[in-house]
Design an enzyme around this catalytic site. Structure first.
Site, mmCIF file in Angstrom:
data_model
loop_
_atom_site.group_PDB
_atom_site.id
_atom_site.type_symbol
_atom_site.label_atom_id
_atom_site.label_comp_id
_atom_site.label_asym_id
_atom_site.label_seq_id
_atom_site.Cartn_x
_atom_site.Cartn_y
_atom_site.Cartn_z
ATOM 1 N N GLU A 130 -14.140 -2.127 -3.293
ATOM 2 C CA GLU A 130 -13.611 -1.411 -4.459
ATOM 3 C C GLU A 130 -14.527 -1.521 -5.672
ATOM 4 O OE1 GLU A 130 -9.586 -0.805 -7.136
ATOM 5 O OE2 GLU A 130 -9.805 -2.672 -6.015
ATOM 6 N N GLU A 163 -1.299 2.561 -7.938
ATOM 7 C CA GLU A 163 -1.631 1.304 -8.600
ATOM 8 C C GLU A 163 -1.598 1.515 -10.112
ATOM 9 O OE1 GLU A 163 -4.752 -2.410 -8.134
ATOM 10 O OE2 GLU A 163 -5.541 -0.394 -8.441
#
Length: 257
Positions: free
Chosen positions: A140, A237
């Site tokens: 990520e 998220e």
């Protein structure tokens, strides 16, 4: 028009009123989710979560490797690989979810080529473990607003690392919010490389809240992802600013999911 993407609730930040993460899995299921994700696992009720997954039939789309260790600092490489090994073992009872890896901070005095080579070496070692266990690793990229000296803050660089490692068990986690903070254009950074992306997360600009509360054009975002061929889940998220039922209604409307 492509089929709607499945949505994954980040129970780290959502359904907090339900209690611990095991209880949040039940709440997310009641809220219409079949997928969920969370962050670090060592301080979480893993056994209770395993039971909740069995009771609800839900699937986890992502858990962070814990503890977080650098992929670019050779002094932390052994600890990073050990963290991957331990996380694979600890989360097996949770259905072998994908494991999220961040890069760690830049090392002072180290060249760009050395950073890249160290990252590839660490990720290759981690990918070997993931291949053996049948688990996906998700690399990520983050952003410099939250993490000023983080190494991996570029989608292009993240994809370059995934390509350089060359493992079927290492893919990119593309976070629309991190990417937007860095001023990236989705169509540009993912063009021709969407096959290397295994998960997408969303939150609105500027404050990382639910889609529809900020400045991003979600119709364009979702159309771009569809045009580029992304068919996977969308991880929510974000920090909700509304009661969860209202937050999710707004999010689903904006994402068309």
């Amino acid at each position: 028009m492509s089929a709607p993407h499945q949505l994954s609730s980040c129970i780290e930040w959502q359904f907090a009123e339900a209690g611990d993460l095991a209880a949040r899995l039940h709440a997310a299921k009641a809220g219409g989710f079949d997928l969920a994700e969370f962050h670090l696992w060592r301080d979480k009720p893993v056994d209770a979560m395993a039971q909740a997954l069995a009771e609800t039939g839900m699937t986890l789309t992502g858990v962070c490797v814990d503890p977080r260790r650098s992929i670019v600092d050779p002094a932390e490489r052994d600890e990073m690989v050990t963290a991957v090994r331990d996380t694979i073992a600890a989360t097996a009872k949770l259905g072998k979810p994908a494991l999220i890896v961040a890069s760690g901070f830049r090392v002072e005095g180290m060249s760009e080529d050395e950073h890249f080579a160290n990252a590839v070496a660490a990720l290759r070692a981690a990918a070997d473990l993931a291949e053996e266990a049948g688990v996906m690793l998700l690399l990520e990229p983050l952003n410099t607003r939250l993490f000023a000296i983080m190494y991996l803050v570029s989608t292009k660089l993240g994809l370059d690392l995934v390509e350089a490692v060359g493992s079927p068990n290492l893919r990119l986690l593309y976070d629309v919010w991190h990417s937007a903070v860095m001023g990236e254009d989705i169509a540009e950074v993912l063009a021709g490389r969407t096959h290397l992306v295994a998960h997408v997360q969303v939150a609105d600009m500027d404050d990382r809240n639910e889609p529809g509360t900020g400045s991003l054009d979600w119709s364009k975002v979702m159309q771009t992802l569809d045009t580029l061929g992304y068919t996977g889940a969308i991880g929510l998220e974000y920090f909700p600013t509304l009661p969860m039922d209202q937050s999710l209604a707004l999010t689903r409307q904006k994402l068309g999911c």
